[in-house]
Design an enzyme around this catalytic site. Structure first.
Site, PDB file in Angstrom:
ATOM      1  N   ASP A  80       0.786  -1.185  -0.082  1.00  0.00           N
ATOM      2  CA  ASP A  80       0.037  -0.076   0.014  1.00  0.00           C
ATOM      3  C   ASP A  80       0.985   1.297  -0.148  1.00  0.00           C
ATOM      4  O   ASP A  80       1.618   1.478   0.929  1.00  0.00           O
ATOM      5  CB  ASP A  80      -0.962  -0.314   1.397  1.00  0.00           C
ATOM      6  CG  ASP A  80      -1.667   1.080   1.403  1.00  0.00           C
ATOM      7  OD1 ASP A  80      -2.117   1.843   0.467  1.00  0.00           O
ATOM      8  OD2 ASP A  80      -2.125   1.489   2.739  1.00  0.00           O
ATOM      9  N   SER A 226      -5.106  15.680 -13.292  1.00  0.00           N
ATOM     10  CA  SER A 226      -5.550  15.206 -14.912  1.00  0.00           C
ATOM     11  C   SER A 226      -6.515  16.311 -15.518  1.00  0.00           C
ATOM     12  O   SER A 226      -7.211  16.662 -14.680  1.00  0.00           O
ATOM     13  CB  SER A 226      -6.294  13.760 -14.909  1.00  0.00           C
ATOM     14  OG  SER A 226      -6.780  13.514 -15.997  1.00  0.00           O
TER      15      SER A 226
END
Ligand SMILES: *[C@@H]1O[C@H](CO)[C@@H](O)[C@H](O)[C@H]1NC(C)=O
Ligand SMILES: *[C@@H]1O[C@H](CO)[C@@H](O)[C@H](O)[C@H]1NC(C)=O
Ligand SMILES: *[C@@H]1O[C@H](CO)[C@@H](O)[C@H](O)[C@H]1NC(C)=O
Ligand SMILES: *[C@@H]1O[C@H](CO)[C@@H](O)[C@H](O)[C@H]1NC(C)=O
Length: 342
Positions: A80, A226
């Site tokens: 993780d 993005s």
């Protein structure tokens, strides 16, 4: 006997000289590839049994497991990038422990507890862990760090001090040809063996060219920007005011999806629209279908919690990594992305 090479440890906020970290010297810097499996794959294969309190949210899902050896005990550990400490369920854990999924502290001759130090970590999905802190020999893929700081989870009593130490990557970076790791986690029928590659980029695992994207500064997460995305082929541009709302355009197209206390749920049998994000010019697909925590409501209905969740930004890990080869470079503060080879 391998020679022990001392490594300068930079501690965040706290100097703790007794816990010097050593890496067992290798003849040369080399990268290595660590095989990875999904939790669902692993448990269905019957390799480990997980029952009682330990499984909680981590059963039957797409969490990525790698083998890590603590002292001489090898355990599957969730890999993780959002954890600030390496920790493991242990005999300090007060809940019921069944099977062999915990680290038995009294069986490790190399464990040394750091008296008075504790860790306490909480995750976005509401789960968390806390416990005592110590050091032990930790091995991943043939690379051994002696005196690595390790949290031994103990859901019970927190101690007086919280210790923050180097991450696993910070510990091993100088032993690798390059201070990077890459996630190769294809998922689905016929997909190749997943792996985490440390220290090198494997060009056989992606198509096209890697797009390099800077990480957003001022956050400890692996967050990037993005500027546009597609839901079922419809193009959306991200503006500063719409930033963080892409999940709404997405869930509007998921039959039966609803929001409850800030999290998105849907019937487990739902169909997902296609989602791609423009990341530095690469159209990065987000394959949702593989990741959904299933929960059973009090009335017996099974529902699924989405792998894409809103926050101040859009949060997804596994569903993105299932479709893209991603290279993580903390030192350069970048990630690199290309479409994955299945
Ligand atoms: C842990 O290891 C010790 C020493 O080998 C052993 O006596 C003990 O039974 C183990 N505890 C558990 C819970 O397995
Ligand atoms: C949990 O375990 C620790 C260590 O064995 C013990 O000191 C503590 O009392 C336990 N806490 C609870 C809530 O049972
Ligand atoms: C861990 O930290 C959280 C958030 O600060 C807190 O609510 C929780 O009680 C802590 N748990 C332990 C066991 O210290
Ligand atoms: C169970 O509860 C959920 C949430 O309140 C509801 O949507 C669903 O219809 C219920 N199912 C049954 C069989 O009552």
């Amino acid at each position: 006997m391998p020679r022990i090479r001392p490594l300068l440890v930079t501690l965040l906020g706290l100097l703790y000289s007794a816990a010097a970290v050593n890496i067992e010297e290798q003849p040369e810097r080399r990268g290595f590839s660590l095989p990875a499996t999904r939790a669902s794959e692993r448990y269905q294969a019957g390799k480990r049994s997980v029952t009682g309190t330990v499984d909680g949210t981590h059963n039957n899902d797409g969490s990525v497991l790698v083998d890590v050896t603590f002292g001489s005990q090898t355990l599957p550990v969730v890999f993780d990038t959002a954890s600030s400490i390496l920790w493991v369920w242990s005999t300090y854990y007060n809940g019921s422990l069944t099977g062999d999924l915990y680290y038995n502290i009294s069986a490790s001759t190399t464990w040394a507890q750091l008296p008075g130090y504790t860790f306490n970590i909480s995750y976005q999905d509401g789960s968390g862990s806390s416990g005592v802190v110590g050091t032990d020999k930790v091995t991943m893929g043939g690379l051994t760090v002696t005196g690595a700081t390790l949290g031994a989870a103990n859901a019970g009593t927190p101690g007086p001090t919280t210790v923050t130490k180097n991450t696993w990557m910070q510990n091993i970076a100088s032993s690798l040809p390059s201070p990077i790791f890459a996630a190769y986690l294809p998922w689905g029928t016929g997909a190749a063996q997943s792996s985490i590659d440390f220290g090198y980029i494997d060009s056989s695992k992606y198509t096209g060219t890697l797009s390099t994207v800077p990480l957003i500064s001022g956050t400890s997460r692996w967050a990037f920007t993005s500027t546009s995305y597609y839901v079922n082929g419809v193009h959306y541009s991200v503006t500063s005011t719409s930033s963080g709302s892409a999940f709404m355009a997405y869930y509007a197209k998921v039959p039966g999806a609803y929001e409850d206390s800030g999290a998105w749920f849907f019937p487990c049998s739902t169909t997902f629209p296609s989602l791609t994000l423009d990341v530095g010019g690469v159209q990065a697909p987000v394959n949702h279908v593989i990741d959904a925590y299933s929960l059973t409501l009090a009335n017996g209905t099974r529902i699924c919690r989405g792998g894409i969740q809103p926050s101040t930004s859009m949060i997804f890990g596994q569903v993105f990594l299932a479709s893209n080869y991603v290279v993580f470079n903390d030192a350069a503060s970048t990630i690199q992305i290309a479409n994955i080879v299945f």
